[in-house]
Scaffold this motif. Structure first.
Motif, PDB file in Angstrom:
ATOM      1  N   TYR A 103       0.838  -1.198   0.000  1.00  0.00           N
ATOM      2  CA  TYR A 103       0.000   0.000   0.000  1.00  0.00           C
ATOM      3  C   TYR A 103       0.879   1.257   0.000  1.00  0.00           C
ATOM      4  O   TYR A 103       2.098   1.171   0.094  1.00  0.00           O
ATOM      5  CB  TYR A 103      -0.890   0.033   1.250  1.00  0.00           C
ATOM      6  CG  TYR A 103      -1.712  -1.219   1.442  1.00  0.00           C
ATOM      7  CD1 TYR A 103      -2.946  -1.370   0.823  1.00  0.00           C
ATOM      8  CD2 TYR A 103      -1.256  -2.259   2.250  1.00  0.00           C
ATOM      9  CE1 TYR A 103      -3.706  -2.516   0.996  1.00  0.00           C
ATOM     10  CE2 TYR A 103      -2.005  -3.418   2.424  1.00  0.00           C
ATOM     11  CZ  TYR A 103      -3.225  -3.539   1.794  1.00  0.00           C
ATOM     12  OH  TYR A 103      -3.968  -4.675   1.963  1.00  0.00           O
ATOM     13  N   ARG A 104       0.213   2.398  -0.091  1.00  0.00           N
ATOM     14  CA  ARG A 104       0.902   3.675   0.158  1.00  0.00           C
ATOM     15  C   ARG A 104       0.125   4.415   1.236  1.00  0.00           C
ATOM     16  O   ARG A 104      -1.072   4.184   1.408  1.00  0.00           O
ATOM     17  CB  ARG A 104       0.989   4.497  -1.129  1.00  0.00           C
ATOM     18  CG  ARG A 104       1.938   3.836  -2.136  1.00  0.00           C
ATOM     19  CD  ARG A 104       2.066   4.659  -3.391  1.00  0.00           C
ATOM     20  NE  ARG A 104       2.845   3.994  -4.407  1.00  0.00           N
ATOM     21  CZ  ARG A 104       4.085   4.346  -4.768  1.00  0.00           C
ATOM     22  NH1 ARG A 104       4.672   5.361  -4.166  1.00  0.00           N
ATOM     23  NH2 ARG A 104       4.715   3.716  -5.715  1.00  0.00           N
ATOM     24  N   LEU A 105       0.803   5.324   1.929  1.00  0.00           N
ATOM     25  CA  LEU A 105       0.167   6.012   3.061  1.00  0.00           C
ATOM     26  C   LEU A 105      -1.169   6.637   2.688  1.00  0.00           C
ATOM     27  O   LEU A 105      -2.119   6.600   3.448  1.00  0.00           O
ATOM     28  CB  LEU A 105       1.107   7.100   3.605  1.00  0.00           C
ATOM     29  CG  LEU A 105       2.059   6.676   4.722  1.00  0.00           C
ATOM     30  CD1 LEU A 105       3.015   7.808   5.055  1.00  0.00           C
ATOM     31  CD2 LEU A 105       1.291   6.279   5.972  1.00  0.00           C
ATOM     32  N   VAL A 106      -1.238   7.216   1.485  1.00  0.00           N
ATOM     33  CA  VAL A 106      -2.463   7.925   1.084  1.00  0.00           C
ATOM     34  C   VAL A 106      -3.651   6.972   0.940  1.00  0.00           C
ATOM     35  O   VAL A 106      -4.803   7.397   1.022  1.00  0.00           O
ATOM     36  CB  VAL A 106      -2.230   8.712  -0.223  1.00  0.00           C
ATOM     37  CG1 VAL A 106      -2.243   7.788  -1.450  1.00  0.00           C
ATOM     38  CG2 VAL A 106      -3.236   9.839  -0.379  1.00  0.00           C
ATOM     39  N   ASP A 107      -3.378   5.668   0.769  1.00  0.00           N
ATOM     40  CA  ASP A 107      -4.479   4.698   0.657  1.00  0.00           C
ATOM     41  C   ASP A 107      -5.321   4.645   1.929  1.00  0.00           C
ATOM     42  O   ASP A 107      -6.495   4.284   1.881  1.00  0.00           O
ATOM     43  CB  ASP A 107      -3.935   3.291   0.368  1.00  0.00           C
ATOM     44  CG  ASP A 107      -3.332   3.167  -1.022  1.00  0.00           C
ATOM     45  OD1 ASP A 107      -3.800   3.867  -1.939  1.00  0.00           O
ATOM     46  OD2 ASP A 107      -2.374   2.377  -1.187  1.00  0.00           O
ATOM     47  N   LEU A 162       2.927  10.088  -6.543  1.00  0.00           N
ATOM     48  CA  LEU A 162       1.598  10.120  -5.927  1.00  0.00           C
ATOM     49  C   LEU A 162       0.523  10.247  -7.007  1.00  0.00           C
ATOM     50  O   LEU A 162      -0.480   9.533  -6.997  1.00  0.00           O
ATOM     51  CB  LEU A 162       1.502  11.286  -4.941  1.00  0.00           C
ATOM     52  CG  LEU A 162       0.158  11.433  -4.232  1.00  0.00           C
ATOM     53  CD1 LEU A 162      -0.034  10.315  -3.227  1.00  0.00           C
ATOM     54  CD2 LEU A 162       0.051  12.780  -3.528  1.00  0.00           C
ATOM     55  N   ASN A 163       0.753  11.158  -7.951  1.00  0.00           N
ATOM     56  CA  ASN A 163      -0.198  11.327  -9.071  1.00  0.00           C
ATOM     57  C   ASN A 163      -0.394  10.008  -9.801  1.00  0.00           C
ATOM     58  O   ASN A 163      -1.516   9.608 -10.115  1.00  0.00           O
ATOM     59  CB  ASN A 163       0.342  12.356 -10.082  1.00  0.00           C
ATOM     60  CG  ASN A 163       0.273  13.769  -9.556  1.00  0.00           C
ATOM     61  OD1 ASN A 163      -0.395  14.019  -8.568  1.00  0.00           O
ATOM     62  ND2 ASN A 163       0.952  14.684 -10.195  1.00  0.00           N
ATOM     63  N   SER A 191      -5.423  14.165   7.331  1.00  0.00           N
ATOM     64  CA  SER A 191      -3.976  14.137   7.166  1.00  0.00           C
ATOM     65  C   SER A 191      -3.601  12.929   6.315  1.00  0.00           C
ATOM     66  O   SER A 191      -4.236  11.884   6.400  1.00  0.00           O
ATOM     67  CB  SER A 191      -3.321  14.043   8.542  1.00  0.00           C
ATOM     68  OG  SER A 191      -1.957  13.778   8.395  1.00  0.00           O
ATOM     69  N   GLY A 192      -2.551  13.083   5.516  1.00  0.00           N
ATOM     70  CA  GLY A 192      -2.148  11.996   4.614  1.00  0.00           C
ATOM     71  C   GLY A 192      -1.118  11.057   5.198  1.00  0.00           C
ATOM     72  O   GLY A 192      -0.590  10.204   4.496  1.00  0.00           O
ATOM     73  N   ASP A 193      -0.793  11.190   6.494  1.00  0.00           N
ATOM     74  CA  ASP A 193       0.287  10.349   7.030  1.00  0.00           C
ATOM     75  C   ASP A 193      -0.055   9.752   8.392  1.00  0.00           C
ATOM     76  O   ASP A 193       0.701   9.853   9.340  1.00  0.00           O
ATOM     77  CB  ASP A 193       1.603  11.142   7.105  1.00  0.00           C
ATOM     78  CG  ASP A 193       1.456  12.440   7.878  1.00  0.00           C
ATOM     79  OD1 ASP A 193       0.330  12.725   8.327  1.00  0.00           O
ATOM     80  OD2 ASP A 193       2.444  13.160   8.039  1.00  0.00           O
ATOM     81  N   GLN A 194      -1.247   9.124   8.447  1.00  0.00           N
ATOM     82  CA  GLN A 194      -1.668   8.479   9.694  1.00  0.00           C
ATOM     83  C   GLN A 194      -2.210   7.084   9.381  1.00  0.00           C
ATOM     84  O   GLN A 194      -2.705   6.840   8.285  1.00  0.00           O
ATOM     85  CB  GLN A 194      -2.766   9.319  10.376  1.00  0.00           C
ATOM     86  CG  GLN A 194      -2.295  10.712  10.744  1.00  0.00           C
ATOM     87  CD  GLN A 194      -3.423  11.615  11.231  1.00  0.00           C
ATOM     88  OE1 GLN A 194      -4.600  11.307  11.070  1.00  0.00           O
ATOM     89  NE2 GLN A 194      -3.056  12.740  11.813  1.00  0.00           N
ATOM     90  N   LEU A 195      -2.098   6.193  10.357  1.00  0.00           N
ATOM     91  CA  LEU A 195      -2.541   4.809  10.176  1.00  0.00           C
ATOM     92  C   LEU A 195      -3.691   4.528  11.146  1.00  0.00           C
ATOM     93  O   LEU A 195      -3.501   4.548  12.363  1.00  0.00           O
ATOM     94  CB  LEU A 195      -1.360   3.870  10.458  1.00  0.00           C
ATOM     95  CG  LEU A 195      -1.516   2.404  10.047  1.00  0.00           C
ATOM     96  CD1 LEU A 195      -1.763   2.280   8.548  1.00  0.00           C
ATOM     97  CD2 LEU A 195      -0.281   1.602  10.441  1.00  0.00           C
TER      98      LEU A 195
END
Length: 420
Positions: free
Chosen positions: A36-40, A65-66, A124-128
């Protein structure tokens, strides 16, 4: 309700605390959990919550990212759903980069206002974490709030790393303090559930997740003196507007630095991980790569997470996450490691034609411990990498050591017999 919500995912700044993983890509594009990537994470949470209109705001290294978003999130031709990336752009009205979270939203407002929405959900784009945003928006509507902030109960020792909010018994936020000194904390407790009290989580930390009423957001964005939500807009709104807290009690972690990134990934190897990738109600979506199954020969596996398309002949893999298309040679022992994998396979013809001596992946008889191996690395034979607190922070052309974790840079070539 869902067609009344527009989601705005903040891609974050330069991501210097996640360097070197952010050297060639933006923070939301950093690979996690092997595939995966963080933005997912925020995008999947939105889809699972029925929120189908999303913008991702970014300005650094946004090409990968794009590409990921374009290749992943396709919706029906007849649907109004979309995920669009907005990179910082110079316009006649504005010729600067994003100066902060609020400034990023301000500079992109002309795109948002083309849509009909009543509530803006800012993420936010960087949280799990897994979260049903519907519940948060519903509470915002029921309470007749101007702004609702997602909050997470934290322990006293964690509190100085957060913006801490104080609430009354009706979830109204009465005051806010950014990263308080430990001596102030006894005065900054808030009402929390009995379960949270039992865990000693009596302080409410801001998750950096907000719901704004449309008109209020427009009004706030017209004041160009503010550039950041957490540092300016939220503190300035408390006492003037109805600002509510939405308490979230599930697993949530902010992946701000190498240490927390490493812990979050290695944590996925636990028997019952705190972040559940196997929940059918809260799926995490990502790009469908159409890869073959992984092939494993003669390897002892223990607490290993292995993505698809791998070719593994290692002696042992323990407490490690192995990403897509990873290749690991005979006799190698991999422990406490996150290997991100590679973007392509090397064919025998390419290897012969280009006289490639060190193949993509990990060679034979290597010992790797406490490491992050970025995409497309070439690790030769008989390489020893033993990360740990005994190592000082350092940087070379091929690797960085931070908090005792050895991070091989994307595409690094590590020669045979090398040792850290």
């Amino acid at each position: 309700m869902n067609n009344k919500v527009l989601s705005i995912i903040l891609g974050g700044g330069q991501g210097s605390r996640l360097y070197p993983l952010t050297d060639t890509r933006s923070k939301p594009a950093v690979p996690i959990a092997g595939k995966y990537r963080l933005v997912d994470i925020p995008i999947s949470n939105c889809i699972n919550s029925g929120i189908k209109r999303m913008y991702v705001l970014t300005q650094f290294n946004s090409a990968s990212l794009n590409r990921h978003i374009k290749n992943t999130y396709h919706f029906s031709f007849f649907s109004s759903a979309f995920v669009d990336v907005l990179a910082a752009e110079q316009t006649p009205q504005n010729n600067t980069w994003f100066q902060g979270t609020a400034d990023a939203v301000r500079q992109s407002m002309h795109h948002f206002l083309q849509h009909d929405f009543e509530y803006a959900l800012i993420l936010s784009g960087d949280q799990l974490y897994h979260m049903d945003y519907k519940k948060m928006v519903q509470q915002h509507i029921d309470n007749n709030s101007d702004i609702t902030i997602g909050t997470v109960p934290v322990k006293e020792k964690e509190a100085p790393a957060f913006g801490i909010l104080k609430t009354d018994n009706d979830n109204n936020i009465t005051s806010f303090i950014e990263k308080p000194n430990a001596s102030l904390l006894p005065e900054w407790t808030s009402p929390v559930s009995d379960e949270m009290k039992a865990e000693g989580r009596n302080h409410l930390g801001s998750m950096g997740i907000y719901v704004f009423n449309r008109q209020l957001l427009i009004d706030l964005m017209n004041d160009e003196s503010t550039v950041d939500f957490g540092k300016e807009i939220i503190p300035q709104s408390i006492g003037k507007l109805k600002v509510s807290s939405y308490q979230f009690e599930g697993y949530w972690t902010d992946i701000g630095n190498i240490d927390s990134f490493f812990e979050a990934n290695i944590g996925l190897t636990d028997d019952i991980p705190k972040f559940n990738l196997y929940d059918t109600e809260q799926r995490v979506y990502t790009r469908a790569r159409i890869l073959p199954t992984s092939k494993i020969s003669g390897t002892q596996l223990n607490k290993a997470v292995i993505a698809e398309g791998c070719l593994i002949h290692a002696e042992k893999i323990e407490k490690s996450v192995i990403g897509v298309r990873s290749r690991i040679g005979k006799g190698s022992v991999i422990t406490n490691t996150y290997m991100m994998g590679s973007d392509t396979y090397e064919s025998l013809e390419e290897i012969e034609k280009n006289k490639i001596e060190i193949l993509v992946g990990i060679g034979e008889n290597c010992h790797i411990n406490n490491a992050i191996i970025d995409k497309n690395c070439r690790v030769g034979d008989n390489v020893t990498i033993n990360g740990g607190k005994h190592l000082e922070d350092t940087e070379t052309s091929t690797y960085v050591i931070k908090d005792g974790i050895v991070v091989l840079k994307k595409g690094a070539i590590i020669p045979n017999g090398f040792s850290i």
